[in-house]
Design an enzyme around this catalytic site. Structure first.
Site, PDB file in Angstrom:
ATOM      1  N   LYS A  79      10.672  -7.105  -0.993  1.00 52.17           N
ATOM      2  CA  LYS A  79       9.602  -6.576  -0.147  1.00 52.17           C
ATOM      3  C   LYS A  79      10.053  -6.707   1.307  1.00 52.17           C
ATOM      4  O   LYS A  79      10.334  -7.810   1.784  1.00 52.17           O
ATOM      5  CB  LYS A  79       8.315  -7.374  -0.390  1.00 52.17           C
ATOM      6  CG  LYS A  79       7.109  -6.903   0.387  1.00 52.17           C
ATOM      7  CD  LYS A  79       5.879  -7.721  -0.028  1.00 52.17           C
ATOM      8  CE  LYS A  79       4.633  -7.301   0.729  1.00 52.17           C
ATOM      9  NZ  LYS A  79       3.444  -8.078   0.280  1.00 52.17           N
ATOM     10  N   ALA A  91       4.556  -3.026   4.186  1.00 53.64           N
ATOM     11  CA  ALA A  91       5.945  -3.132   3.740  1.00 53.64           C
ATOM     12  C   ALA A  91       6.322  -2.031   2.761  1.00 53.64           C
ATOM     13  O   ALA A  91       5.471  -1.311   2.247  1.00 53.64           O
ATOM     14  CB  ALA A  91       6.166  -4.493   3.076  1.00 53.64           C
ATOM     15  N   GLN A  92       7.639  -1.936   2.532  1.00 57.02           N
ATOM     16  CA  GLN A  92       8.180  -1.141   1.434  1.00 57.02           C
ATOM     17  C   GLN A  92       8.739  -2.111   0.402  1.00 57.02           C
ATOM     18  O   GLN A  92       9.183  -3.207   0.740  1.00 57.02           O
ATOM     19  CB  GLN A  92       9.286  -0.208   1.921  1.00 57.02           C
ATOM     20  CG  GLN A  92       8.791   0.951   2.760  1.00 57.02           C
ATOM     21  CD  GLN A  92       9.911   1.918   3.113  1.00 57.02           C
ATOM     22  OE1 GLN A  92      11.082   1.570   3.015  1.00 57.02           O
ATOM     23  NE2 GLN A  92       9.553   3.113   3.531  1.00 57.02           N
ATOM     24  N   ASP A 112      -7.081 -10.596  -3.585  1.00 52.74           N
ATOM     25  CA  ASP A 112      -7.031  -9.148  -3.398  1.00 52.74           C
ATOM     26  C   ASP A 112      -6.728  -8.456  -4.730  1.00 52.74           C
ATOM     27  O   ASP A 112      -5.834  -7.620  -4.820  1.00 52.74           O
ATOM     28  CB  ASP A 112      -5.963  -8.798  -2.353  1.00 52.74           C
ATOM     29  CG  ASP A 112      -6.029  -7.347  -1.896  1.00 52.74           C
ATOM     30  OD1 ASP A 112      -7.106  -6.730  -2.010  1.00 52.74           O
ATOM     31  OD2 ASP A 112      -4.997  -6.817  -1.432  1.00 52.74           O
ATOM     32  N   ALA A 131       3.310   0.468   1.238  1.00 50.36           N
ATOM     33  CA  ALA A 131       1.947   0.309   1.738  1.00 50.36           C
ATOM     34  C   ALA A 131       2.015   0.145   3.248  1.00 50.36           C
ATOM     35  O   ALA A 131       3.065   0.383   3.864  1.00 50.36           O
ATOM     36  CB  ALA A 131       1.280  -0.893   1.073  1.00 50.36           C
ATOM     37  N   SER A 132       0.909  -0.247   3.852  1.00 48.97           N
ATOM     38  CA  SER A 132       0.844  -0.282   5.313  1.00 48.97           C
ATOM     39  C   SER A 132       1.746  -1.346   5.917  1.00 48.97           C
ATOM     40  O   SER A 132       2.220  -1.200   7.036  1.00 48.97           O
ATOM     41  CB  SER A 132      -0.602  -0.522   5.758  1.00 48.97           C
ATOM     42  OG  SER A 132      -1.109  -1.714   5.163  1.00 48.97           O
TER      43      SER A 132
END
Length: 263
Positions: free
Chosen positions: A23, A7-8, A161, A4-5
């Site tokens: 993460k 982290a991997q 979220d 995602a924006s």
């Protein structure tokens, strides 16, 4: 296996054989986020000089809130604390057996690296495959919603979220919750107000919802709940017919215009 924006995310195995998820934050991300936030603040200040209508939207406050939220998300030590707090709330809840919160590894967490227990299951978008495998997806969703509401109203902590990408249908039928970068916390007063707002939604009492929002700080103390309730368009929470896109657009338009007219 995921990106995602911020982290991997990678699968890994510890030396003792335990499966974990790692993460890893993207390089130089904090510097780039701060630069973008400074640009947003600059454009907001410039916009206020050219348009008085923007004052009601308070763009600088929006940037300030975004900065606070984003900078917290960049510290994975805070995310690990969020996981522990939500996990404790779930452990104390009535649906504890139906919800899975991965525990962070106590020694393998830094500002930019978060190592946690690995959960196995189906993506939320694969709910039909999960149901076909024998998992009671209705019970799973009931447990997830119960943990959210009990966490917010009783324990004062909840995942902020929740969407399909952050929910896992575990192979054992539990509702798996992922990604704890955004977690909400409510004071005792806010918990009571949230409970009142939920009751107002269920009963269709718009004024009760507005009063609850005022108690939670979303409206100024001198606002007139009755006047706002009379103006705000209301769509019943329990409606057998889903609203059309045009109806939703009209409702959102009214919700934006009403405060501007009453300010």
């Amino acid at each position: 296996f995921a990106a995602a924006s911020i982290a991997q995310v990678h699968h890994a195995t510890l030396h003792d054989g335990r499966e974990v998820v790692v993460k890893i934050q993207r390089p130089a991300l904090a510097h780039r986020v701060r630069a973008d936030l400074e640009l947003l603040a600059m454009f907001s200040r410039g916009g206020l000089r050219f348009s008085s209508a923007l004052e009601a939207a308070n763009p600088l406050a929006v940037v300030e809130y975004a900065a606070e939220t984003l900078l917290e998300e960049l510290d994975f030590r805070l995310e690990a604390e969020n996981q522990l707090d939500v996990g404790e709330a779930v452990r104390r809840s009535e649906v504890r057996d139906g919800v899975a919160v991965p525990r962070p590894h106590p020694l393998l967490v830094t500002r930019r690296v978060l190592t946690m227990e690995r959960l196995h299951g189906y993506a939320f978008s694969e709910s039909q495959a999960a149901a076909d495998s024998g998992i009671d997806t209705v019970a799973m969703l009931r447990a997830g919603m119960g943990s959210f509401l009990e966490g917010a109203m009783v324990h004062g902590v909840f995942h902020g979220d929740l969407h399909g990408g952050n929910v896992l249908v575990c192979h054992d039928g539990r509702y798996g919750i992922l990604d704890y970068g955004i977690v909400g916390r409510l004071s005792p007063r806010e918990r009571r107000a949230f409970a009142s707002m939920m009751a107002g939604i269920v009963t269709g009492d718009v004024e009760a919802q507005v009063i609850a929002m005022q108690e939670m700080g979303a409206l100024p103390a001198d606002a007139d709940p009755a006047a706002i309730a009379a103006e705000v368009p209301h769509l019943p929470f329990f409606d057998l017919r889903m609203p059309t896109a045009a109806e939703i657009a009209e409702m959102m338009k009214g919700m934006v215009q009403t405060p501007l007219r009453l300010r």
